[in-house]
Design a protein around this motif. Structure first.
Motif, PDB file in Angstrom:
ATOM      1  N   MET A   1       0.848  -1.182   0.000  1.00 57.17           N
ATOM      2  CA  MET A   1       0.000   0.000   0.000  1.00 57.17           C
ATOM      3  C   MET A   1       0.889   1.239   0.000  1.00 57.17           C
ATOM      4  N   ASN A   2       0.465   2.243  -0.684  1.00 55.55           N
ATOM      5  CA  ASN A   2       1.191   3.516  -0.738  1.00 55.55           C
ATOM      6  C   ASN A   2       1.007   4.240   0.598  1.00 55.55           C
ATOM      7  N   THR A   3       2.109   4.584   1.233  1.00 52.13           N
ATOM      8  CA  THR A   3       2.004   5.284   2.520  1.00 52.13           C
ATOM      9  C   THR A   3       2.251   6.778   2.370  1.00 52.13           C
ATOM     10  N   VAL A   4       2.328   7.254   1.135  1.00 47.70           N
ATOM     11  CA  VAL A   4       2.514   8.680   0.893  1.00 47.70           C
ATOM     12  C   VAL A   4       1.232   9.409   1.303  1.00 47.70           C
ATOM     13  N   VAL A   5       1.417  10.503   2.005  1.00 48.49           N
ATOM     14  CA  VAL A   5       0.275  11.284   2.455  1.00 48.49           C
ATOM     15  C   VAL A   5      -0.432  11.859   1.242  1.00 48.49           C
ATOM     16  N   THR A   6      -1.705  11.717   1.209  1.00 44.73           N
ATOM     17  CA  THR A   6      -2.527  12.267   0.131  1.00 44.73           C
ATOM     18  C   THR A   6      -3.063  13.625   0.575  1.00 44.73           C
ATOM     19  N   SER A   7      -3.750  14.318  -0.290  1.00 39.60           N
ATOM     20  CA  SER A   7      -4.281  15.634   0.080  1.00 39.60           C
ATOM     21  C   SER A   7      -5.679  15.497   0.691  1.00 39.60           C
ATOM     22  N   ARG A   8      -6.064  16.516   1.408  1.00 36.62           N
ATOM     23  CA  ARG A   8      -7.412  16.567   1.984  1.00 36.62           C
ATOM     24  C   ARG A   8      -8.455  16.445   0.861  1.00 36.62           C
ATOM     25  N   VAL A  40      -3.908   4.019   6.745  1.00 37.86           N
ATOM     26  CA  VAL A  40      -4.913   4.591   7.640  1.00 37.86           C
ATOM     27  C   VAL A  40      -4.357   5.833   8.332  1.00 37.86           C
ATOM     28  N   GLY A  41      -3.087   5.783   8.699  1.00 38.31           N
ATOM     29  CA  GLY A  41      -2.456   6.916   9.363  1.00 38.31           C
ATOM     30  C   GLY A  41      -2.461   8.178   8.510  1.00 38.31           C
ATOM     31  N   SER A  42      -2.385   8.000   7.190  1.00 37.24           N
ATOM     32  CA  SER A  42      -2.423   9.157   6.295  1.00 37.24           C
ATOM     33  C   SER A  42      -3.756   9.893   6.394  1.00 37.24           C
ATOM     34  N   ILE A  43      -4.824   9.152   6.577  1.00 42.36           N
ATOM     35  CA  ILE A  43      -6.147   9.770   6.723  1.00 42.36           C
ATOM     36  C   ILE A  43      -6.204  10.519   8.054  1.00 42.36           C
ATOM     37  N   TYR A  44      -5.609   9.903   9.096  1.00 42.88           N
ATOM     38  CA  TYR A  44      -5.602  10.549  10.414  1.00 42.88           C
ATOM     39  C   TYR A  44      -4.776  11.845  10.433  1.00 42.88           C
ATOM     40  N   ASN A  45      -3.917  12.032   9.436  1.00 42.49           N
ATOM     41  CA  ASN A  45      -3.190  13.303   9.340  1.00 42.49           C
ATOM     42  C   ASN A  45      -4.146  14.466   9.076  1.00 42.49           C
ATOM     43  N   TYR A  46      -5.294  14.169   8.485  1.00 44.20           N
ATOM     44  CA  TYR A  46      -6.266  15.210   8.130  1.00 44.20           C
ATOM     45  C   TYR A  46      -7.533  15.171   8.975  1.00 44.20           C
ATOM     46  N   PHE A  47      -7.908  14.005   9.438  1.00 45.51           N
ATOM     47  CA  PHE A  47      -9.162  13.838  10.190  1.00 45.51           C
ATOM     48  C   PHE A  47      -8.884  13.007  11.429  1.00 45.51           C
ATOM     49  N   ASP A  48      -9.242  13.523  12.599  1.00 42.74           N
ATOM     50  CA  ASP A  48      -8.889  12.830  13.840  1.00 42.74           C
ATOM     51  C   ASP A  48      -9.874  11.739  14.238  1.00 42.74           C
ATOM     52  N   SER A  49     -10.965  11.611  13.476  1.00 43.81           N
ATOM     53  CA  SER A  49     -11.941  10.561  13.791  1.00 43.81           C
ATOM     54  C   SER A  49     -12.804  10.277  12.566  1.00 43.81           C
ATOM     55  N   LYS A  50     -13.490   9.164  12.631  1.00 36.38           N
ATOM     56  CA  LYS A  50     -14.434   8.840  11.566  1.00 36.38           C
ATOM     57  C   LYS A  50     -15.512   9.918  11.486  1.00 36.38           C
ATOM     58  N   SER A  51     -15.964  10.390  12.622  1.00 38.80           N
ATOM     59  CA  SER A  51     -16.992  11.427  12.654  1.00 38.80           C
ATOM     60  C   SER A  51     -16.531  12.685  11.918  1.00 38.80           C
ATOM     61  N   ALA A  52     -15.286  13.087  12.144  1.00 45.25           N
ATOM     62  CA  ALA A  52     -14.753  14.275  11.461  1.00 45.25           C
ATOM     63  C   ALA A  52     -14.660  14.031   9.959  1.00 45.25           C
ATOM     64  N   LEU A  53     -14.254  12.840   9.562  1.00 51.12           N
ATOM     65  CA  LEU A  53     -14.164  12.497   8.140  1.00 51.12           C
ATOM     66  C   LEU A  53     -15.548  12.504   7.500  1.00 51.12           C
ATOM     67  N   VAL A  54     -16.501  11.841   8.129  1.00 51.14           N
ATOM     68  CA  VAL A  54     -17.856  11.771   7.575  1.00 51.14           C
ATOM     69  C   VAL A  54     -18.468  13.172   7.481  1.00 51.14           C
ATOM     70  N   GLY A  55     -18.295  13.964   8.530  1.00 51.87           N
ATOM     71  CA  GLY A  55     -18.835  15.326   8.505  1.00 51.87           C
ATOM     72  C   GLY A  55     -18.260  16.149   7.364  1.00 51.87           C
ATOM     73  N   ALA A  56     -16.945  16.080   7.177  1.00 49.71           N
ATOM     74  CA  ALA A  56     -16.296  16.819   6.093  1.00 49.71           C
ATOM     75  C   ALA A  56     -16.723  16.283   4.731  1.00 49.71           C
ATOM     76  N   ALA A  57     -16.893  14.968   4.630  1.00 50.19           N
ATOM     77  CA  ALA A  57     -17.320  14.374   3.360  1.00 50.19           C
ATOM     78  C   ALA A  57     -18.732  14.821   2.997  1.00 50.19           C
TER      79      ALA A  57
END
Length: 189
Positions: A1-8, A40-57
């Motif tokens: 898996m690519n561990t490069v940080v992706t953008s928000r 998974v850690g790359s996602i946590y760089n931008y969103f501290d929880s599933k709730s924050a990710l879902v809300g932003a999405a």
């Protein structure tokens, strides 16, 4: 898996695609990481929880649906604005089947406070836009609004009709347009 940080934005784009294909309940830290090809850690760089990710999405979906049109004239004419809003609601329904109903019902529950707050912010933005159009539309007769019947009150009625249309999946604005014509315009527009 690519561990490069992706953008928000890449994360939100992948989230919108998951919502489009599987519904907003399919969005999780793991599913979005897999869709982005990152850890998974790359996602946590931008969103501290599933709730924050879902809300932003979800906010991102609302922004996609109601992005500003290229034709700014839409915001100078109440009838054009309403027709545009209904067309965007129809677009949203086709792009994200069930999104409006599931999102509204799911995020109105108490434990989804961030999602509810984001949804209400989006709705407030739309409502304020309607008010601005009503106040600046040169086709509205000068005596249409009074101290008791304000542009804000009428925008609230229009917005309630639009929310009802979302729940019914009725994207024909003809009745609302006729209401506006009869209520606010001197002559047929």
């Amino acid at each position: 898996m690519n561990t490069v940080v992706t953008s928000r934005e890449d994360i939100l784009k992948a989230s919108r695609e998951l919502i489009r294909r599987e519904g907003w309940s399919a969005v999780s830290i793991r599913s979005v990481a897999a869709a982005c090809g990152v850890s998974v850690g790359s996602i946590y760089n931008y969103f501290d929880s599933k709730s924050a990710l879902v809300g932003a999405a979800v906010e991102s979906v609302w922004c996609e649906i109601f992005h500003r049109p290229e034709d700014e004239a839409v915001f100078r004419d109440t009838l054009a604005c309403i027709a545009w809003m209904y067309s965007r609601m129809e677009y949203g329904c086709h792009q994200y089947p069930g999104f409006f109903n599931l999102h509204s019902l799911g995020f109105m529950r108490e434990e989804k406070s961030d999602g509810r707050r984001r949804m209400q912010q989006t709705w407030q933005h739309i409502l304020e836009g309607l008010c601005a159009v009503l106040r600046h539309d040169p086709n509205i007769r000068p005596d249409a609004f009074t101290d008791g019947f304000t542009a804000e009150k009428f925008a609230d009625v229009l917005f309630s009709l639009m929310l009802s249309a979302l729940l019914r999946q009725d994207y024909d604005p003809s009745t609302v347009l006729e209401l506006v014509r009869r209520t606010l315009y001197q002559n047929s527009h």
